[in-house]
Design an enzyme around this catalytic site. Structure first.
Site, PDB file in Angstrom:
ATOM      1  N   LEU A 273       0.866  -1.057  -0.108  1.00 29.86           N
ATOM      2  CA  LEU A 273      -0.093   0.082   0.160  1.00 29.86           C
ATOM      3  C   LEU A 273       0.802   1.116  -0.006  1.00 29.86           C
ATOM      4  O   LEU A 273       1.726   1.327   0.690  1.00 29.86           O
ATOM      5  CB  LEU A 273      -0.872   0.205   1.119  1.00 29.86           C
ATOM      6  CG  LEU A 273      -1.775   1.129   1.289  1.00 29.86           C
ATOM      7  CD1 LEU A 273      -3.040   0.721   0.394  1.00 29.86           C
ATOM      8  CD2 LEU A 273      -2.271   1.380   2.674  1.00 29.86           C
ATOM      9  N   HIS A 274       0.538   2.048  -0.917  1.00 30.98           N
ATOM     10  CA  HIS A 274       1.443   3.351  -0.888  1.00 30.98           C
ATOM     11  C   HIS A 274       0.550   4.636  -1.336  1.00 30.98           C
ATOM     12  O   HIS A 274      -0.296   4.574  -2.301  1.00 30.98           O
ATOM     13  CB  HIS A 274       2.545   3.150  -1.850  1.00 30.98           C
ATOM     14  CG  HIS A 274       2.294   2.587  -3.252  1.00 30.98           C
ATOM     15  ND1 HIS A 274       2.139   1.431  -3.615  1.00 30.98           N
ATOM     16  CD2 HIS A 274       2.177   3.423  -4.337  1.00 30.98           C
ATOM     17  CE1 HIS A 274       1.627   1.286  -5.001  1.00 30.98           C
ATOM     18  NE2 HIS A 274       1.906   2.538  -5.629  1.00 30.98           N
TER      19      HIS A 274
END
Length: 733
Positions: free
Chosen positions: A629-630
Site C-alpha cells: 500500500l502506497h
DNA sequence: GTTCTAGAAC
DNA sequence: GTTCTAGAAC
C-alpha cells in the site's frame, strides 16, 4: 431470368440483375414444398399491390397464393394487424403461400408475421420495395381509387412520414431470404420469380439486390439545400418557392407523430388528415413537407468545459435563426441529457424572445442516440464532432454515438471526412448496418470537425528536442543503487525492477506464495517487477543511504518516486506486511492511513516552502501496479518526462485515483474502500484535469496543461483534497 | 511499474 | 517520412 422452376434450392443461382451475391445464403436453402410467406416491405406507392396481384394472377407454376392486404381485410375496408395475422395463419395452415401486403416498414411491424411464419414452418421471405421516395410519393399522390383511400396530398404526407421510420430488413430478424427491389425492373423480376415458383420449389436463402450506399461528400448546408430542392421537386401540388412561403403556409410540424407505418391504419390517416385540415392553406398549396429534414444537435459539454453559457446560447440561437431563415423544410433540435441543463433553458428562453417558430426549433431532453425509441422524436440527422473523439473512450456524446452507431459509422466517417479541415462539416450517411439507423432511423450524421487543441506546438518541439531522453532510458534500466552508479547516472532511488544492489536473498521474488506464507490471502499475484516497494518497506535499512528515501518510521517509508509524474511526486509506503493495496484496507488500518496522510501533507507543505505555486493531491490508485500500500503525493503540474502515456495520466486524474481523505472517510463509515477496478477509466480519453478539455494524445495534452489556467473542478476544492499554499492544515490524526 | 517495438496515425 | 500508441515482455 432464373426461376425456381424445377430447380433445387442449392443449385439455384441468385436472380439475375441482383447486385447481391447471395454470399450470405445458408449453404442449403430451405426445403421445397413448404409454404412461403412473402412479407412485403414498402411505403404506399412502392408497388406492393401490383406485386401481389401480379403474382396471384400469373402464378402459372401452380403454387397456391393468398394475398393478405390490411387495406381490404375488414370487409373490403382497412382492418387490423390482428386480422391480417389470423388470415396469414389460416392460409399457411392450409398449405398456401401468403403475400403479406402491408407496409411493414418497421421491424416491430413485421416481427409478428416473421414469428408466425416461423412457427408454422413457412419459408419467411422479405421483399423490400426500395423504390425512390420520389417515385412512391408521386404514385401515391396521383393514384385514384386506392383500396385504402390513401391518395392525393394526404398520401404524400403519409409516405414521407413512413419513410422516416423505415427500417431495412435483416436476416437476423428471422427472414430466410431478403430481396431488395430498387426499381420497376427489379419488381418485375421479383414478380416473375415468385409467379414461377412451383409447389415444390424453393428459393435460395440470403440477401439479394441490396444497394450499397455510398458516402455523400457534401457539407450539411449543401445537404439541406439538396433536401430543400428535392422537396419542391417532389411535391405534386403547386410549387411554392420555399423562400417565398408565407408563415401561414408552412408545413405542419409533428411533435409526437403517431403513424402506424405498418398498416396505414384509417385512424392514423384520419388523424393526419385532421392535422392537415387544421393547417391553414397547407392542403391548398400542396406544400407538404416532403424531404423534411430534422437535425438534432447535442448541447455543448457544459459540465466539463467552462464556456460562457450566456454567450454560447446567444450564438446557438442566432445560428438557428439564420439557418431557419435560409431553409424552410428543416427542423432543428437542441438535445441535452438533463432537464436541468442550463444551456437548454437559456436557449429555450432566448429562442422564444426572438420569436423563433417553436415547431421549427425546440429543445429536447433525452439521449441523442435514442431520440426515437425513447423520446418518440424522429430525427434523421444528428450532428456531432467528427474528430478523434469519435471512439469508445471518446467521452460524452461521442462515445454515446459511437456505441449506438457502431464501428460502421466510424469507418464511414473516416471515408467521408478524411481530408476535412477544422471548421467544416460533412454529412456521413449512417451505414445500413448501423443500429443507429436500424433502431433510430437516423440516416445521416453531420459532423462538424472541431478545431483541435490549439495549444501550440512549442512545448512539443521543446520536448522533442530532449536528445538526452534516449540516454536517460538506458541509464534508468541499469541497477542504480551503488554510490558509484549514483554518480554515473544522477539517479538515486531503489530500483523498481528488483535489481536491488546488496540484496542477496532475492526478496524481490516474493509473490503470492509469500503472501500465503505470511498468512495473508490476497487475490492478486504480483510480478517480480512489482515487488520493489514491498522490499523497501520490509527492509528500508538496506536503502537508507539512498537519496530517494526521505523518511523512515515504524509505520511507513517516504520515497521519492523513481519515475515522478510531476515536478514533485513522492510515495508514503506502508510498512505493514500483507497490506498490498486499498482492497486489503480495513478499519484496523485507520490509524495507519491517517499517519500516512499526515506524513504526505507534511511533505507537500515542505515542497510548498520551496515552490508555493505547487498544488498537491494525495491519493491511492484503485488498483496499484506495485505491491505494498502506497499513498501518492503528486503535484498537479504533471510536468514530467516520466508521464508518458494514457494510463499514467488517467491513473492520476480519473476516478481511478482515490483521494486519501475520501478513503479515510469511507473506511470510517463502511470499513472498506470502494475501488474503481474498472480498467476502462484508464483507457478513457485524455482530458485536462483542470478545464476538462479533451486532447487527442499525450504530447498535445501536455502542451495544454502547461498553459491551462482554469481552476480545478469544484469537488477537488472541497474537503482539502488539494493541498496548496492556501490550504489550511488539516490534521487527520 | 518500465522498456521495447510493430504498426497505426499523422 | 515522423510521431504516437498499445501490447508483450520483463
Amino acid at each position: 431470368m432464373d426461376t425456381a422452376a424445377g430447380g433445387s434450392a442449392s443449385a439455384l443461382p441468385p436472380p439475375s440483375g441482383s447486385t447481391g451475391t447471395g454470399a450470405e445464403a445458408k449453404e442449403d436453402g430451405e426445403r421445397g414444398g413448404k409454404p412461403v410467406m412473402v412479407v412485403l416491405i414498402g411505403p404506399p406507392g412502392s408497388g406492393k399491390s401490383t406485386f401481389a396481384e401480379a403474382v396471384l394472377d400469373g402464378s402459372a407454376a401452380g403454387r397456391p397464393w393468398v394475398r393478405v392486404c390490411q387495406d381490404t381485410i375488414g370487409k373490403n375496408k382497412a382492418g387490423t394487424k390482428m386480422q391480417c395475422l389470423k388470415a396469414v395463419a389460416d392460409a399457411l395452415k392450409e398449405g398456401k403461400s401468403v403475400i403479406v401486403d402491408r407496409c411493414n416498414l418497421e421491424r416491430e411491424q413485421r416481427a409478428d408475421f416473421v414469428k408466425l411464419g416461423d412457427t408454422l414452418h413457412a419459408g419467411v421471405h422479405a421483399l423490400a420495395l426500395e423504390l425512390p421516395a420520389k417515385v412512391c410519393i408521386s404514385r401515391a399522390v396521383s393514384r385514384t381509387g386506392h383500396e385504402g383511400n390513401l391518395q392525393g396530398g394526404t398520401a404524400a404526407l403519409v409516405v414521407n412520414r413512413m419513410l422516416q421510420k423505415k427500417e431495412t430488413p435483416f436476416l437476423t430478424e428471422g427472414f430466410s431470404r431478403i430481396m431488395f427491389c430498387n426499381d420497376d425492373t427489379d419488381v418485375k423480376k421479383a414478380i416473375e420469380l415468385y409467379s414461377a415458383l412451383g409447389p415444390l420449389d424453393s428459393l435460395p436463402s440470403g440477401v439479394f439486390g441490396q444497394k450499397r450506399q455510398g458516402p455523400i461528400q457534401v457539407g450539411i448546408m449543401k445537404f439541406l439545400k439538396k433536401a430543400d430542392a428535392s422537396s419542391v421537386e417532389k411535391s405534386n401540388g403547386p410549387k411554392l418557392k420555399l423562400s417565398e412561403r408565407k408563415p401561414g403556409q408552412e408545413n405542419p410540424l409533428p411533435k409526437q407523430e403517431k403513424v402506424e407505418s405498418g398498416s396505414c391504419s384509417m385512424e392514423a390517416k384520419k388523424e393526419l388528415n385532421e392535422k392537415i385540415e387544421n393547417e391553414e392553406g397547407a392542403k391548398e398549396s400542396g406544400s407538404y413537407d416532403i424531404g423534411y429534414c430534422t437535425l438534432a444537435f447535442p448541447s455543448i459539454s457544459t459540465a466539463d468545459f467552462q464556456f460562457d453559457l450566456d454567450r454560447a446560447s446567444d450564438i446557438i440561437v442566432d445560428t438557428v435563426a439564420d439557418c431557419l431563415q435560409k431553409f424552410d423544410n428543416i427542423r432543428l433540435v437542441l438535445v441535452d441529457l438533463s432537464k436541468k441543463s442550463r444551456i437548454l433553458s437559456l436557449v429555450k428562453d432566448k429562442a422564444a424572445k426572438k420569436s423563433i417558430d417553436s415547431s421549427k426549433f425546440f429543445t429536447f431532453v433525452g439521449d441523442i442516440t435514442q431520440l426515437r425509441s425513447k423520446g418518440s422524436l424522429q430525427c434523421n440527422v444528428i450532428a456531432n464532432a467528427a474528430n478523434w473523439r469519435l471512439k469508445p473512450g471518446g467521452g460524452g456524446v461521442n462515445a454515446a454515438i459511437f456505441n449506438a452507431a457502431g464501428e460502421a459509422l466510424q469507418h464511414a466517417t473516416k471515408e467521408c471526412a478524411d481530408t476535412l479541415r477544422p471548421g467544416n462539416s460533412v454529412v456521413v450517411p449512417v451505414p445500413l448496418t448501423s443500429p443507429l439507423r436500424q433502431q433510430e432511423a437516423v440516416t445521416h450524421n453531420d459532423q462538424p470537425v472541431s478545431v483541435k487543441s490549439a495549444s501550440g506546438d512549442s512545448k512539443m518541439k521543446r520536448e522533442g528536442g530532449h536528445e538526452s531522453e534516449r540516454m536517460k532510458k538506458h541509464k534508468l534500466i541499469q541497477p542504480i543503487l551503488t554510490k558509484q552508479q549514483h554518480e554515473c547516472t544522477g539517479s538515486s532511488a531503489p530500483n523498481y525492477r528488483g535489481n536491488s544492489v546488496g540484496s542477496s536473498d532475492a526478496p524481490n521474488q516474493a509473490t503470492k506464495a509469500d503472501n500465503k506464507k505470511s498468512g495473508v490471502v490476497t487475490s492478486k499475484s504480483w510480478g517480480t517487477w512489482a515487488q520493489s516497494l514491498y522490499e523497501l518497506a520490509m527492509h528500508p535499512d538496506k536503502y537508507k543511504n539512498s537519496d530517494s528515501i526521505l523518511e523512515v518510521s515504524d509505520e511507513f517509508v517516504v520515497l521519492k518516486d523513481l519515475y515522478p509524474k510531476a515536478k514533485k511526486h513522492v510515495l508514503v509506503i506502508s510498512r505493514t506486511n500483507g497490506l498490498d493495496s486499498l482492497a486489503d484496507v480495513k478499519k484496523e488500518h485507520l490509524p495507519l492511513l491517517r499517519k500516512m496522510h499526515s506524513a504526505g501533507v507534511k511533505w507537500a507543505q515542505k515542497f510548498l516552502e520551496e515552490d508555493m505555486s505547487l498544488e498537491f493531491r494525495l491519493g491511492y490508485h484503485s488498483v496499484p501496479s506495485m505491491r505494498q500500500l502506497h499513498l501518492h503525493i503528486v503535484s498537479q503540474d504533471f510536468d514530467s518526462a516520466s508521464l508518458k502515456n494514457k494510463k499514467h495520466w488517467n491513473s492520476f486524474t480519473t476516478s481511478f485515483f482515490r483521494d486519501s481523505v475520501d478513503i479515510i472517510e469511507e473506511i470510517e463509515q463502511h470499513g472498506a474502500a470502494t475501488t474503481n477496478s474498472d480498467d476502462k477509466v484508464l483507457a478513457m480519453e485524455l482530458r485536462c484535469h483542470r478545464c476538462k478539455s479533451a486532447h487527442p494524445n499525450i504530447p498535445k495534452l501536455k502542451s495544454h496543461i502547461t498553459n491551462c489556467k482554469s481552476s480545478f473542478p469544484s469537488h477537488l476544492l472541497e474537503k482539502n483534497r488539494l493541498v496548496s499554499s492556501s490550504t489550511e492544515h488539516m490534521d487527520c490524526t
